[in-house]
Design an enzyme around this catalytic site. Structure first.
Site, PDB file in Angstrom:
ATOM      1  CG  ASP A 156      -1.756   1.254   1.338  1.00 15.87           C
ATOM      2  OD1 ASP A 156      -2.635   1.458   0.477  1.00 15.87           O
ATOM      3  OD2 ASP A 156      -1.516   2.051   2.266  1.00 15.87           O
ATOM      4  CG  LEU A 184      -7.929   9.613   3.676  1.00 15.78           C
ATOM      5  CD1 LEU A 184      -7.871  10.949   4.394  1.00 15.78           C
ATOM      6  CD2 LEU A 184      -9.208   9.516   2.855  1.00 15.78           C
ATOM      7  NE  ARG A 185       0.517   5.633   2.828  1.00 19.26           N
ATOM      8  CZ  ARG A 185       0.514   4.838   3.875  1.00 19.26           C
ATOM      9  NH1 ARG A 185      -0.272   3.771   3.873  1.00 19.26           N
ATOM     10  NH2 ARG A 185       1.268   5.085   4.921  1.00 19.26           N
ATOM     11  N   GLY A 186      -4.939   6.251  -1.458  1.00 24.90           N
ATOM     12  CA  GLY A 186      -5.482   6.084  -2.800  1.00 24.90           C
ATOM     13  C   GLY A 186      -5.991   7.384  -3.375  1.00 24.90           C
ATOM     14  CB  VAL A 199      -1.613   7.827  -5.049  1.00 22.21           C
ATOM     15  CG1 VAL A 199      -1.020   7.286  -6.353  1.00 22.21           C
ATOM     16  CG2 VAL A 199      -0.622   7.650  -3.915  1.00 22.21           C
TER      17      VAL A 199
END
Length: 370
Positions: free
Chosen positions: A225, A306-308, A311
């Site tokens: 991830d 919230l990385r998705g 990015v």
């Protein structure tokens, strides 16, 4: 006297060799041209977007052996622009940006001392599987620190990769604690080495690129991830494309100099696109509704954290900049969404639909496509 002339003649020949033949050999050692690569469209796009905006978080590529994963990464070197660094600084320090400076350079700046700089190619560092933690992070000479009172630090691979690219082949075979160190440094931009009460901190901002064969083991989900983008590479099945790949590789191995010249124009063209995209990245704006759509997409796919979202937003802006535009359209989001999210989906063994198809289906429902 006769032997003297023989030696002198040999010396002249070597001098001629260094000015001509050596240059030819140096060209032969160059990487295969990025623009001459056939297939692997997603892998090439992911790498380019990360070069445009390193904050995307790197690329992880998993695929069959012999599919050219390493070749694609190493071919990226010739597209990387030069960077300005402080002379004789082991951390590739930026002369003006304090976030990219070593402590020594910061002290020189505060004193008002003159700093000399030069331009170098963006570094690309290979991390071997057998590397130790000291080799990766660097080491502190405790004996010298205690005797002389100076912090004697021997920089590691993270220092050499600062402001460049760190490539780990077979990253799924790397010790987990080393992967943790790499990901933490790539995310935070700093490397801290502590030993016996002595601490050294230096900038370590790099694009982390990993590759591996899924047959040899998968990365832990929490580590996977942390990579910004993920690419699944499959062996090309089309016979015509396979023949073309073999022919190009054979031509490169036999006549490397001519082959590089043949693709020089395309290489320069793509390099200029990347440089221009870097310059215009700050001007790209995403409409609020698109941000909401991206957030809804990640939410509907049950992606943790919230990385998705972050990015995807960064990747979309980099893709728009690459195409010399200022505004975002649906197609831009559709192009990068799978690369940014596919490795963040939770695996369900009972799910019959493919992960990528699940993303496409959800995208269409949110953006109003039938």
């Amino acid at each position: 006297m006769k032997s003297y002339h023989l030696i002198k003649k040999k010396k002249n020949y070597n001098h001629k060799f260094l000015n001509t033949t050596f240059c030819d050999k140096d060209k032969i050692r160059q990487a295969f041209p990025f623009t001459a690569l056939i297939g692997q469209t997603n892998m090439k796009l992911a790498l380019i977007l990360n070069v445009i905006d390193p904050r995307i978080g790197g690329v992880m590529s998993m695929g069959d052996r012999g599919t050219g994963k390493s070749t694609v990464v190493r071919s990226l070197v010739d597209l990387l622009p030069e960077i300005q660094v402080v002379n004789e600084d082991p951390f590739n320090s930026h002369p003006n940006n304090f976030d990219l400076m070593s402590q020594n350079v910061k002290e020189l700046k505060k004193k008002g001392d003159k700093i000399y700089t030069n331009f170098i190619k963006t570094p690309m560092v290979d991390l071997p599987l057998g590397a130790t933690e000291d080799r990766v992070c660097g080491t502190i000479d405790i004996e010298k620190a205690l005797l002389d009172g100076t912090k004697a630090f021997e920089p590691g691979l993270l220092a050499k990769a600062n402001r460049g690219i760190l490539y780990v082949d077979e990253v799924n075979l790397l010790d987990d604690h080393l992967v943790d160190i790499l990901l933490d440094s790539a995310a935070g931009g700093w490397n801290t080495v502590e030993r016996e009460g002595v601490s050294i901190v230096h900038p370590a901002r790099f694009i982390l690129i990993g590759s591996g064969n899924p047959e040899e083991g998968e990365l832990r989900p929490q580590l996977l991830d942390r990579f910004g983008m993920h690419v699944r590479i499959k062996t090309i099945k089309d016979p015509i494309s396979r023949v073309k790949i073999v022919e190009r590789r054979s031509q490169f191995d036999r006549f490397a100099s001519n082959f590089l010249i043949e693709y020089q124009y395309l290489q320069d063209f793509l390099k200029n696109r990347i440089i221009n995209a870097r310059g215009s990245l700050k001007e790209i704006k995403i409409d609020y509704q698109y941000k909401v759509n991206i957030a809804e997409l990640c939410s509907n796919l049950n992606i943790d954290g919230l990385r998705g979202d972050i990015v995807t937003n960064r990747a979309v802006k980099a893709f728009v900049a690459l195409n010399s535009r200022k505004s975002v359209i649906d197609k831009d989001i559709f192009t990068v969404i799978s690369l940014s999210l596919i490795h963040r989906l939770k695996k369900n063994p009972l799910e019959s639909i493919d992960s990528n198809q699940n993303i496409i289906k959800t995208f269409k429902s949110i953006f109003g496509y039938s």
